[in-house]
Scaffold this motif. Sequence first.
Motif, PDB file in Angstrom:
ATOM      1  N   ARG A  65       0.772  -1.235   0.000  1.00 25.82           N
ATOM      2  CA  ARG A  65       0.000   0.000   0.000  1.00 25.82           C
ATOM      3  C   ARG A  65       0.811   1.298   0.000  1.00 25.82           C
ATOM      4  O   ARG A  65       0.223   2.385   0.004  1.00 25.82           O
ATOM      5  N   LYS A 104      10.191   5.314   9.467  1.00 27.77           N
ATOM      6  CA  LYS A 104       9.631   5.021  10.780  1.00 27.77           C
ATOM      7  C   LYS A 104       8.448   5.947  11.072  1.00 27.77           C
ATOM      8  O   LYS A 104       7.365   5.500  11.469  1.00 27.77           O
ATOM      9  N   LEU A 133       5.538   5.083   8.699  1.00 31.14           N
ATOM     10  CA  LEU A 133       4.844   3.858   9.128  1.00 31.14           C
ATOM     11  C   LEU A 133       3.939   4.160  10.317  1.00 31.14           C
ATOM     12  O   LEU A 133       2.779   3.757  10.347  1.00 31.14           O
ATOM     13  N   TRP A 147       0.465   2.303  10.106  1.00 27.74           N
ATOM     14  CA  TRP A 147       0.637   1.450  11.285  1.00 27.74           C
ATOM     15  C   TRP A 147      -0.412   0.337  11.353  1.00 27.74           C
ATOM     16  O   TRP A 147      -0.125  -0.802  11.718  1.00 27.74           O
ATOM     17  N   GLY A 148      -1.640   0.680  10.998  1.00 30.56           N
ATOM     18  CA  GLY A 148      -2.719  -0.303  11.064  1.00 30.56           C
ATOM     19  C   GLY A 148      -2.589  -1.413  10.040  1.00 30.56           C
ATOM     20  O   GLY A 148      -3.204  -2.472  10.169  1.00 30.56           O
ATOM     21  N   LEU A 149      -1.806  -1.169   9.014  1.00 31.40           N
ATOM     22  CA  LEU A 149      -1.606  -2.196   7.980  1.00 31.40           C
ATOM     23  C   LEU A 149      -0.497  -3.170   8.354  1.00 31.40           C
ATOM     24  O   LEU A 149      -0.335  -4.216   7.729  1.00 31.40           O
ATOM     25  N   LEU A 150       0.293  -2.767   9.317  1.00 31.69           N
ATOM     26  CA  LEU A 150       1.449  -3.575   9.706  1.00 31.69           C
ATOM     27  C   LEU A 150       1.018  -4.508  10.841  1.00 31.69           C
ATOM     28  O   LEU A 150       0.874  -4.080  11.974  1.00 31.69           O
ATOM     29  N   HIS A 151       0.795  -5.774  10.512  1.00 30.04           N
ATOM     30  CA  HIS A 151       0.262  -6.691  11.513  1.00 30.04           C
ATOM     31  C   HIS A 151       1.373  -7.425  12.251  1.00 30.04           C
ATOM     32  O   HIS A 151       2.404  -7.748  11.682  1.00 30.04           O
ATOM     33  N   PRO A 166      -8.431   8.516  -3.300  1.00 32.54           N
ATOM     34  CA  PRO A 166      -9.014   8.326  -1.975  1.00 32.54           C
ATOM     35  C   PRO A 166      -7.956   8.611  -0.910  1.00 32.54           C
ATOM     36  O   PRO A 166      -6.836   8.135  -0.991  1.00 32.54           O
ATOM     37  N   ILE A 189      -6.137   8.157   2.480  1.00 31.69           N
ATOM     38  CA  ILE A 189      -6.044   7.119   3.508  1.00 31.69           C
ATOM     39  C   ILE A 189      -6.442   7.776   4.821  1.00 31.69           C
ATOM     40  O   ILE A 189      -5.845   8.770   5.224  1.00 31.69           O
ATOM     41  N   PRO A 190      -7.471   7.249   5.443  1.00 31.70           N
ATOM     42  CA  PRO A 190      -7.830   7.847   6.734  1.00 31.70           C
ATOM     43  C   PRO A 190      -6.682   7.656   7.714  1.00 31.70           C
ATOM     44  O   PRO A 190      -5.918   6.698   7.618  1.00 31.70           O
ATOM     45  N   THR A 245      -4.529   6.424  10.391  1.00 33.52           N
ATOM     46  CA  THR A 245      -4.506   5.098  11.005  1.00 33.52           C
ATOM     47  C   THR A 245      -4.971   5.176  12.454  1.00 33.52           C
ATOM     48  O   THR A 245      -4.847   6.195  13.095  1.00 33.52           O
ATOM     49  N   LYS A 291      -2.918   4.712  18.650  1.00 28.66           N
ATOM     50  CA  LYS A 291      -2.640   3.711  19.664  1.00 28.66           C
ATOM     51  C   LYS A 291      -2.681   4.340  21.039  1.00 28.66           C
ATOM     52  O   LYS A 291      -2.190   5.436  21.240  1.00 28.66           O
ATOM     53  N   VAL A 348      -4.613  -0.485  22.846  1.00 29.34           N
ATOM     54  CA  VAL A 348      -5.929  -0.409  22.233  1.00 29.34           C
ATOM     55  C   VAL A 348      -5.882   0.610  21.103  1.00 29.34           C
ATOM     56  O   VAL A 348      -5.126   1.567  21.143  1.00 29.34           O
ATOM     57  N   GLY A 349      -6.672   0.362  20.102  1.00 30.14           N
ATOM     58  CA  GLY A 349      -6.707   1.251  18.953  1.00 30.14           C
ATOM     59  C   GLY A 349      -8.058   1.936  18.850  1.00 30.14           C
ATOM     60  O   GLY A 349      -9.084   1.289  18.977  1.00 30.14           O
TER      61      GLY A 349
END
Lengths: 473, 473
Positions: free
Chosen positions: B22, B270, B273, B278-282, B450, B452-453, B455, B458, B470-471
């Motif tokens: 992405r 860094k 990200l 950040w939310g895409l990085l699992h 579009p 990207i909202p 992320t 945290k 928690v997110g």
Amino acid sequence: MAMVEIIDTTFRDAHQSLIATRLRTEDMLPIAEKMDKIGFYSMEVWGGATFDVCIRYLKEDPWERLRLLREHIRKTKLQMLLRGQNVVGYRHYPDDVVEKFVELAHKNGIDIFRIFDALNDVRNMEVAIRKAKDVGAEVQGVIAYTTGKIFTLEYYMKKVEELLQLDVDVITIKDMAGLLTPKKAYELVREIKETYGVPVNVHTHSTTGMAVATYLKAVEAGADYIDTAISPLAFGTAQPGIQTIWHALPKAVGSHLDRELIHEVSRYLKKLLEEKYWGLLHKEALMVNPYVLKYQVPGGMYSNLIAQLKEMNALDKLDEVLNEIPRVREDLGWPPLVTPTSQIVGTQAVLNVLFGRYERITNEVKNYIKGFYGRPPAEINPELKKLVLGDEEPITVRPGELLEPRLGKCRKELEELGYLQKEEDVLTYCLFPQVALEFFRVRAEGIRKPEIPKTAQKFRVYVDGVEFEVGVE
Amino acid sequence: MAMVEIIDTTFRDAHQSLIATRLRTEDMLPIAEKMDKIGFYSMEVWGGATFDVCIRYLKEDPWERLRLLREHIRKTKLQMLLRGQNVVGYRHYPDDVVEKFVELAHKNGIDIFRIFDALNDVRNMEVAIRKAKDVGAEVQGVIAYTTGKIFTLEYYMKKVEELLQLDVDVITIKDMAGLLTPKKAYELVREIKETYGVPVNVHTHSTTGMAVATYLKAVEAGADYIDTAISPLAFGTAQPGIQTIWHALPKAVGSHLDRELIHEVSRYLKKLLEEKYWGLLHKEALMVNPYVLKYQVPGGMYSNLIAQLKEMNALDKLDEVLNEIPRVREDLGWPPLVTPTSQIVGTQAVLNVLFGRYERITNEVKNYIKGFYGRPPAEINPELKKLVLGDEEPITVRPGELLEPRLGKCRKELEELGYLQKEEDVLTYCLFPQVALEFFRVRAEGIRKPEIPKTAQKFRVYVDGVEFEVGVE
Ligand SMILES: [Co+2]
Ligand SMILES: [Co+2]
């Protein structure tokens, strides 16, 4: 490539590094017997931060944990990490406390003591080593690995010699920060093996991503033991997973470990992590940290500095502070950066940058210069010494010698408070007086252990094809 | 240890592996010029899944991305990953499409084409390789690395020979799953170097935690190029970070890379990200996956199987399915497990377990057996072949030969629709007709990309000393 024995750190360093030492005894016991049968040389299950966290946060009796683990793990040796004269705390304790602790740890099931000192001052390890040998335990004498111009091969070989004079059984190269490169590991292990022929153990962390390669070269050089954990409670800031080491070093690991059992334990840990500890496992702990390599400081110290500077609204000074650290280390005679020296050096570097070099000096630095932490690896800058001590001289005796015995006094206090249930309680109280009292109170009142609330549930949310992970409790 | 050149994958494989491909062009450009100056031999910035994701999710023109990158990266070679006759899609395209694609990719800035086929059937790579050589580009001919009893050193050496007959400049050992062990890497690289003396490139992923050790042994054996990314957009399911490789292989990497620039790019990544991706990085992508090693299947395939079985309410059959996979692979002549063969094998293994072996056969398996994907590494099980084909014979020609030219037809359609702005649009449409039309519509209507909202933010929450992440959006 010769055979290497595996020391499993899952129940100590792995969860200490990855999930803030929060793994509970009740979550260890269901797999303890399986782990016993895997074929590890030893399992590190106690010491380090686990003692403190047990009483402070988990309201668990660490001695009870040890007793239960020993009950379930009959075949495999159990080992602990002992901070020399600091035992499992953060300051020096009197000799009687150190000796009693070793005696009772051994009595409750510890076969092997891995003993280190933050300054590599062997005098701070001596009482513990002698006692451990006395009670018939195996001793892994540690050299803490660090970088800096004075840390030559000769430096480390001198430390090895000092440890061998105390009759340790194994030399452990302890690389807290993941700074040991494959090449350095090879050179160091080979030199020790060629010079002394003693068993060598290498302990590193995956923080910088080199650990598997470092083990590979260490084993090529003849290392006898390496430390691993069981994936998925492995890698990141912890040790590499045994499953990977098996594939990376098939000949060295050999076929005496039970792969099917490892797999079963792995599945259990995966489920456990996901269901109970997921929120404690941070991406930052899993990601390889390139700044540890650049600045040659441990990952924990790096993030502490950021937190400290943020609080002081001085994050823009980060680079200056990072550049000040080697200077402070040099001035202080090159202490390795590990608890408590990492905090001492880090805070002084911050003060130097914010207020001018040594305009403000912390009490810890003063005590350090007075010799109360032990003997630094190199000379302290004479001007700084003069500035702090004036015409005084630092102590030259072993710092532990100056401390009054405490066991008797602690026992008496605990008896009077009505909390003394067993001899081990005296040590718990000696080591962490305040925290222990709160723990004993909870224990006496029969308050249930605090339940860990179910970890945040994860949801995957898609927004225009972009995936987000959100956590809801 | 000889010198090794570094191919940087940050803008292609690294973000494809870690954040679902992405990374947006607007986030690459601010550091493109810095990266150009680092001293990489080449940067992989295009191809693989990036083309599809650009038009499907990001509503970006991939050709425009390439043009812009080339504008900012003048010195360093740019390379792309090309799926042979599949180009950047998931099925075979006619020769005229393949050739035109190579021509225009080169015209827009690609210096090096890395070309592979999922079956290691060199005939599927031949048209692309010839065209790339024709236009004067450098070609990295790929052998896809996999495991299974037929994948001997001889097998791979035969493939190398076939590739060299097509005059490729470099042999790339492409280990999609992270299964290449240090020892195998050493043997394979040494054999290729000793036999042919050609330049060898090794590409692996950190999925199993062995990558750094694998590169170390590959370089010891004489590898000329290795693939790395820039931490923190590195490791996990992606390539190792160059910062770590530098420390692990100091002599091989040498001093011609600019470490300060790498550090600046690292800081930028860094921040990027953390603030945007950040939310895409699992965590799952960052954790070393031990099941990839046990079952010798790629990480993506393993998680797909779990998802598939969960959906069918048959997760208890996971072990059976995993054990069925080698059987299906053997029956199908040992296809490597990579897009699209991993999906084909995985689905058939599930069907075999749920409904009886080959009671139900997917259309993909039928087409595979008919030869439409190319020639498998080994013979297909004659009984299975009989079951599917009856008395028919599979095709023996190169599958691409059977496909009618499409370029002209596509150009005409696009013109009629009023979407044709440049020659490259024809290819975009040929490759992904439906997705391209939606993309062209968005482009024509001048709809903004579009956003990207932001992320998920945290928060760290402490409950009785236990920390939770928690997110909240
Ligand atoms: Co450790
Ligand atoms: Co790849």
